[in-house]
Design an enzyme around this catalytic site. Sequence first.
Site, short mmCIF file in Angstrom:
data_model
loop_
_atom_site.label_atom_id
_atom_site.label_comp_id
_atom_site.label_asym_id
_atom_site.label_seq_id
_atom_site.Cartn_x
_atom_site.Cartn_y
_atom_site.Cartn_z
N PRO A 23 86.67 27.61 51.70
CA PRO A 23 87.36 28.49 50.76
C PRO A 23 86.45 28.84 49.60
O PRO A 23 85.80 27.96 49.02
CB PRO A 23 88.54 27.63 50.29
CG PRO A 23 88.14 26.21 50.54
CD PRO A 23 87.21 26.24 51.72
N CYS A 25 86.51 31.32 46.12
CA CYS A 25 87.13 32.28 45.20
C CYS A 25 86.22 33.49 45.03
O CYS A 25 85.02 33.35 44.81
CB CYS A 25 87.33 31.65 43.83
SG CYS A 25 88.76 30.57 43.79
N ALA A 62 90.96 29.57 47.19
CA ALA A 62 92.08 28.94 46.50
C ALA A 62 93.04 30.04 46.08
O ALA A 62 92.68 30.93 45.30
CB ALA A 62 91.58 28.18 45.28
N TYR A 186 91.11 20.52 39.84
CA TYR A 186 92.28 21.36 39.62
C TYR A 186 93.54 20.48 39.56
O TYR A 186 93.44 19.26 39.61
CB TYR A 186 92.34 22.47 40.68
CG TYR A 186 91.14 23.41 40.54
CD1 TYR A 186 91.01 24.18 39.39
CD2 TYR A 186 90.12 23.44 41.47
CE1 TYR A 186 89.89 25.00 39.20
CE2 TYR A 186 89.00 24.25 41.28
CZ TYR A 186 88.90 25.03 40.14
OH TYR A 186 87.80 25.82 39.94
N LEU A 311 76.24 21.73 51.30
CA LEU A 311 74.84 21.84 51.70
C LEU A 311 74.59 21.50 53.16
O LEU A 311 73.69 20.73 53.49
CB LEU A 311 73.95 21.02 50.76
CG LEU A 311 73.62 21.71 49.43
CD1 LEU A 311 72.67 20.85 48.61
CD2 LEU A 311 72.99 23.09 49.65
N GLY A 333 79.93 27.03 53.09
CA GLY A 333 80.27 27.92 51.99
C GLY A 333 79.18 28.95 51.78
O GLY A 333 79.14 30.00 52.43
N ARG A 334 78.24 28.61 50.90
CA ARG A 334 77.23 29.60 50.50
C ARG A 334 76.39 30.11 51.65
O ARG A 334 75.97 31.26 51.66
CB ARG A 334 76.36 29.00 49.39
CG ARG A 334 77.13 28.86 48.08
CD ARG A 334 76.48 27.88 47.15
NE ARG A 334 76.53 26.51 47.68
CZ ARG A 334 76.01 25.46 47.08
NH1 ARG A 334 75.34 25.61 45.94
NH2 ARG A 334 76.14 24.26 47.60
#
Length: 366
Positions: A23, A25, A62, A186, A311, A333-334
């Site tokens: 996920p 944002c 999110a 969060y 990573l 992710g990235r």
Amino acid sequence: MSVLFEPITFRGVTAPNRVWMAPMCQYSADVTGRDVGVPGDWHRTHLVTRAIGGAGLILTEATAVSPEGRISPADLGIWNDTQTHAFAEINAQIEYFGAVPGIQLGHAGRKGSAHVPWRGGGSLAGDDRLSWQTVAPSAIGFGDHTPPAEATAEDIRKVVADFAAAAERASRAAFKVVEIHAAHGYLLHQFLSPLSNHRTDEYGGSFAGRIRLLLEVVKAVRGVWPAELPVFVRVSATDWLSEEPGLDAGSWTPDQTVTLVQALADLGVDLVDVSSGGVASARIPVEPGYQVPFARRIQNETTVPAAAVGLITEPEQAERIVESGEAVAVFLGRELLRDPYWPRKAARVLNAQVTPEIPAQYARAF
Ligand SMILES: Cc1cc2nc3c(=O)[nH]c(=O)nc-3n(C[C@H](O)[C@H](O)[C@H](O)COP(=O)(O)O)c2cc1C
């Protein structure tokens, strides 16, 4: 034979492979008017491109369960019909390309009412027309953020009800996986960690008190979410401030995570997505796969399967994590932002076939 590209089934849902989109944002929804929190062209392109790229599960960013649960005013939400319908259209496309659509449901708590990261990410000024009063377990600010109000019993009941209503909408939007965001500092993580939860009522104090809200949220979500669809929970396995053993240590620790996850198993949680940090600034030893050992502990010491994240960038590395049983799947992710076609390229390296298949229009490139 690659295990990374083998399917995996949770309840009635089969992810065609174990390379999943984390996920992320995008802070790209309209901030005023009817389209607040509504996914638009950017979100559709962002999510569907990764489905075409071969990721087996696409988790939305999110997505706030209520307006005050957003991080920034530009976050996605799922508290009204316009948002629900827009997600349903995107999900149909994700499924058309053979991936499984999932949603991460979140509430930012004291990290809310903030600027988008490319405007610094700090709190909106109190007199900004887009700002709101944040709530958290205790009136303790995060860094430079405007301090939150301590959540009342009524606020807590609303959080539980909002997560359940959001899950019910998510099922109407044809999501196949719901992930509850209890990580990264969060709201739900704020309740878990002794650093941010100084309450003296039944939602604080002891370990049992601090995990109570998350357990109530999971129960409420599981109660409305179809029995044939899986529930995932993302946790921060450690606050990276204390490795002391014991459930009532000064911060949230891997030992507490293991005990929590076993309690989640009893509530029907199907997978834990194992991240770390976010409730306080800490020195984190960031290196390839640095969070994988936390997933391995969940795999070894609980009955809940774990996914690893953080990573993971190399095909052989991802394959090894799943092959060795450190996790049943990996979230990227990235790396998927840099390269939406990572899964298809990784499959070539590992001599594997990717399901979902490449669309015919692109077949000559693969
Ligand atoms: C742009 C961006 C947005 C992110 N948003 C979220 C989010 O909405 N929810 C979440 O749990 N993690 C979020 N993360 C964390 C990622 O899901 C992931 O855990 C993290 O980037 C580490 O994985 P990586 O090294 O593969 O990028 C975000 C990360 C990035 C880079």
